[in-house]
Design an enzyme around this catalytic site. Structure first.
Site, short mmCIF file in Angstrom:
data_model
loop_
_atom_site.label_atom_id
_atom_site.label_comp_id
_atom_site.label_asym_id
_atom_site.label_seq_id
_atom_site.Cartn_x
_atom_site.Cartn_y
_atom_site.Cartn_z
N GLY A 21 122.95 21.75 28.43
CA GLY A 21 124.35 21.35 28.62
C GLY A 21 125.11 22.37 29.46
N ASP A 25 131.78 22.27 29.48
CA ASP A 25 132.98 23.07 29.33
C ASP A 25 132.70 24.42 28.64
OD1 ASP A 25 135.94 23.00 29.42
OD2 ASP A 25 135.71 23.20 27.24
N LYS A 159 129.15 25.06 16.64
CA LYS A 159 129.81 24.18 15.67
C LYS A 159 130.24 22.92 16.41
CE LYS A 159 134.60 24.69 16.26
NZ LYS A 159 135.92 24.59 15.78
N HIS A 189 132.17 30.99 16.47
CA HIS A 189 132.55 31.94 17.51
C HIS A 189 133.84 32.67 17.19
CE1 HIS A 189 135.25 28.67 18.40
NE2 HIS A 189 135.98 29.53 19.06
N GLY A 192 133.98 37.55 16.17
CA GLY A 192 132.92 38.35 16.78
C GLY A 192 132.58 39.45 15.81
N ASP A 246 139.11 21.42 12.22
CA ASP A 246 139.03 22.20 13.45
C ASP A 246 139.03 23.71 13.19
OD1 ASP A 246 138.75 22.37 16.20
OD2 ASP A 246 140.90 22.57 16.53
N HIS A 251 136.82 28.59 10.51
CA HIS A 251 137.34 29.88 10.96
C HIS A 251 138.20 30.59 9.92
CE1 HIS A 251 135.75 28.42 14.57
NE2 HIS A 251 136.82 27.85 15.07
N1 LIG Z 1 134.34 23.77 24.79
C1 LIG Z 1 134.61 24.67 23.88
O1 LIG Z 1 135.46 25.51 24.07
C2 LIG Z 1 133.85 24.68 22.56
C3 LIG Z 1 134.26 25.55 21.54
C4 LIG Z 1 133.54 25.60 20.34
C5 LIG Z 1 132.44 24.80 20.17
N2 LIG Z 1 132.06 23.93 21.17
C6 LIG Z 1 130.85 23.15 20.96
O2 LIG Z 1 129.93 23.44 21.98
C7 LIG Z 1 129.17 22.30 22.33
C8 LIG Z 1 129.35 22.00 23.80
O3 LIG Z 1 130.73 21.82 24.06
P1 LIG Z 1 131.32 21.43 25.49
O4 LIG Z 1 132.78 21.47 25.36
O5 LIG Z 1 130.66 22.20 26.54
O6 LIG Z 1 130.85 19.90 25.57
P2 LIG Z 1 130.77 18.96 26.84
O7 LIG Z 1 131.31 19.62 28.05
O8 LIG Z 1 131.32 17.65 26.41
O9 LIG Z 1 129.20 18.76 26.93
C9 LIG Z 1 128.29 19.71 27.47
C10 LIG Z 1 127.29 18.97 28.34
O10 LIG Z 1 126.52 18.09 27.54
C11 LIG Z 1 126.24 16.90 28.27
N3 LIG Z 1 126.79 15.75 27.53
C12 LIG Z 1 128.08 15.47 27.28
N4 LIG Z 1 128.20 14.35 26.54
C13 LIG Z 1 126.97 13.91 26.32
C14 LIG Z 1 126.44 12.79 25.63
N5 LIG Z 1 127.21 11.93 24.99
N6 LIG Z 1 125.11 12.63 25.62
C15 LIG Z 1 124.31 13.50 26.24
N7 LIG Z 1 124.77 14.59 26.92
C16 LIG Z 1 126.08 14.79 26.95
C17 LIG Z 1 126.91 17.04 29.59
O11 LIG Z 1 125.96 17.51 30.54
P3 LIG Z 1 125.12 16.56 31.51
O12 LIG Z 1 125.80 15.25 31.54
O13 LIG Z 1 125.12 17.28 32.79
O14 LIG Z 1 123.79 16.53 30.86
C18 LIG Z 1 127.93 18.10 29.38
O15 LIG Z 1 128.20 18.84 30.55
C19 LIG Z 1 129.67 21.21 21.41
O16 LIG Z 1 128.85 21.18 20.28
C20 LIG Z 1 131.05 21.66 21.02
O17 LIG Z 1 131.45 21.15 19.79
C21 LIG Z 1 132.75 23.87 22.34
#
Ligand SMILES: NC(=O)c1ccc[n+]([C@@H]2O[C@H](COP(=O)([O-])OP(=O)(O)OC[C@H]3O[C@@H](n4cnc5c(N)ncnc54)[C@H](OP(=O)(O)O)[C@@H]3O)[C@@H](O)[C@H]2O)c1
Ligand SMILES: *[C@@H]1O[C@H](CO)[C@@H](O)[C@H](O)[C@H]1NC(C)=O
Ligand SMILES: *[C@@H]1O[C@H](CO)[C@@H](O)[C@H](O)[C@H]1NC(C)=O
Ligand SMILES: *[C@@H]1O[C@H](CO)[C@@H](O)[C@H](O)[C@H]1NC(C)=O
Length: 481
Positions: A21, A25, A159, A189, A192, A246, A251
């Site tokens: 992934g 984001d 998470k 996260h 830390g 959330d 947290h």
């Molecule tokens: N963003 C944050 O700040 C944050 C904070 C804490 C925890 N998290 C956790 O970290 C993880 C990733 O978060 P993120 O914000 O980076 O998520 P995201 O951007 O929605 O997804 C990461 C990547 O996964 C792939 N993806 C998205 N939706 C999908 C689907 N339905 N099926 C298959 N692949 C899919 C996409 O890549 P491709 O399409 O290129 O394969 C996307 O670029 C999640 O578990 C989230 O809960 C995120």
């Protein structure tokens, strides 16, 4: 002598890190900036190989550009050169998550690298920066196609680990046959290592604090999470999550646990986690009786900021989703019996702050009877700070009391030092196989057991009606002082 964290930096050579992934984001905002931070401070071995994996057609150059605004300046400068060298360690594989093909190419790439380096015992770290809906899909494929049978495999998971007790157990059950407990690193996260250590050090390296940290001296314990922005643009995610899931179940409960648990028997990862679980077992499941206030933000007073329901990404225009919650509950043990624990969290508020506040009791007799009681406060965000309120005599002829702050703001005290951020610590620890700051399954289980009844209530047919508070205000009326 001042004691610093002089633990020598120890590297595992030729580690392979795979980021699933990597187009997302989280990778852009946290994972890459943290890896670059570690690299530029000499805490990520240059022999490391980073392989990005995702479905999108992107290049390493594009990944580099998109994470750049989120990277911190290093303490030693020359960042452009470092950035270039760092990204030379990175490659990208485009593949699907649910079919073998991509994973086979991934495995080939890993084996080529390990072969080239003459690696005998592979060390592979897999970072699941993908939505929870595909955690198990990716985990199963990792086990099937890229697991290091003759070496070390570590899997970092983000998470949320489920949405309630049942789904969390379901996820644990799915992971169980794939990896051993010590191979799975569940990230919370929020804290830390530095934050956790700061709290534990304050409590247990300063005996006078430890000795007054109990029901005899403390009036209440308060944990506050305040965010100055709302669900803007992320309403889809937030509407099915809500403030309790959330930040409170994970947290804030983490902070509270570290602040109230008994002293761990040792510095060992499992001793710390044992102490946390023991403390959580002294609490009763939360329900309607624990709710002091619930709210949802409305328009700001000046009308410039939209209400939660006006957000385009919030589809249910009658949503009762909570953007603010205040809870009060008890910890039933010798140390805390009778001391109210207050936990509050809100979005769209007047400040950006996460803190724990230990409110000491008022003195009811003596020379300074009734003087303002002391507080011991730790801010985790935006700046790591510890302060205490302290009564002193105001300058001048009059005998006037004055309360001042004994203030230790980290950035001022340690100006030159590199203070690693949460993700930097966590990734560093996972590379070293240290799991103290990752969440253990039994901890997850107890925390969901506590919060699931509350979630059922606020999301059920008798859900309380949230009070609408203005965006940018202090929250609903009627919150405790
Ligand atoms: N963003 C944050 O700040 C944050 C904070 C804490 C925890 N998290 C956790 O970290 C993880 C990733 O978060 P993120 O914000 O980076 O998520 P995201 O951007 O929605 O997804 C990461 C990547 O996964 C792939 N993806 C998205 N939706 C999908 C689907 N339905 N099926 C298959 N692949 C899919 C996409 O890549 P491709 O399409 O290129 O394969 C996307 O670029 C999640 O578990 C989230 O809960 C995120
Ligand atoms: C990926 O994008 C590049 C241009 O950015 C294009 O030339 C290439 O054909 C694309 N590959 C696939 C598999 O879509
Ligand atoms: C902290 O206090 C508890 C109980 O008051 C005591 O048993 C323990 O030894 C103390 N630890 C330190 C490091 O002061
Ligand atoms: C208040 O002060 C008196 C004497 O000055 C002392 O005996 C008493 O223990 C104090 N109470 C608290 C709660 O600190």
């Amino acid at each position: 002598m001042t004691q610093t964290n002089s633990e020598p930096v120890k590297f595992e050579k030729d580690t392979v890190l795979v980021i699933f992934g990597a187009s997302g984001d989280l990778a852009k905002k946290e994972t890459f900036p943290a890896l670059f931070g570690l690299y530029s401070e000499g805490c990520l071995d240059p022999s490391t190989k980073i392989i990005c994996y995702a479905r999108s057609n992107v290049t390493v150059e594009q990944l580099k550009k998109s994470c750049l605004p989120y990277c911190r300046k290093s303490t030693t400068g020359n960042d452009e050169v470092k950035m270039k060298k760092f990204f030379n360690m990175v490659s990208y594989i485009q593949g699907q998550y649910d079919t073998d093909d991509g994973y086979i190419r991934l495995n080939d790439a890993i084996e080529d690298f390990e072969h080239e380096r003459g690696v005998q015992e592979p060390h592979r770290v897999f970072y699941l920066a993908v939505p929870p809906s595909i955690f198990l899909t990716v985990a199963s494929q990792v086990k099937k196609n890229v697991y290091a049978y003759n070496g070390i495999t570590r899997v970092i998971v983000e998470k949320p680990f489920g949405d309630d007790l049942e789904s969390s157990r379901e996820l644990q059950k799915g992971f169980k046959p794939l990896f051993r407990a010590e191979e799975i690193y569940k990230i919370d996260h929020f804290l830390g290592k530095d934050d956790v250590r700061r709290l534990l050090t304050a409590r247990f390296a300063n005996p006078f604090l430890n000795q007054s940290w109990n029901k005899e001296n403390i009036e209440s314990v308060q944990v506050w999470f305040k965010e100055p922005f709302g669900a803007e643009g992320r309403g889809g995610f937030f509407d099915s999550t809500g403030i309790i899931r959330d930040v409170m179940q994970n947290h804030l409960l983490q902070i509270l646990t570290l602040a109230t648990m008994e002293e761990p028997v040792s510095n060992d990862a499992d001793a710390i986690r044992d102490a946390k679980v023991e403390l959580l077992k002294c609490m009763e499941p939360l329900g309607p009786k624990n709710v002091v206030a619930v709210g949802q933000y409305g328009k700001s007073v000046d009308g410039k900021k939209p209400s939660y329901l006006d957000d385009d990404t919030v589809l249910n225009k009658e949503s009762k989703c909570l953007t603010f919650t205040e809870l009060t509950f008890a910890i039933h043990n010798d140390r805390w019996e009778g001391v109210p624990i207050i936990m509050r969290a809100g979005k769209g508020l007047d400040e950006d702050r996460v803190e724990i506040r230990i409110q000491y009791k008022k003195n009811t007799s003596g020379m300074f009877e009734g003087c303002t009681p002391n507080q011991f406060v730790i801010h985790f965000h935006p700046e790591p700070t510890i302060f205490m309120t302290f009564n002193t005599k105001a300058p001048g002829f009059a005998d006037k009391l004055h309360q001042i702050k004994l203030d230790m703001t980290y950035d001022q005290q340690y100006k030159k030092e590199w203070v690693p951020e949460a993700y930097e610590c966590l990734i560093y620890d996972a590379f070293q196989g240290k799991y103290a700051n990752y969440v253990r399954d039994d901890e997850l289980d107890v925390s969901w057991s506590l919060f699931t009844p509350l979630l059922k209530y606020v999301e059920g047919p008798n859900a309380p009606q949230p009070e609408i508070y203005p965006y940018g205000s202090t929250g609903p009326k009627g919150i405790l002082e």
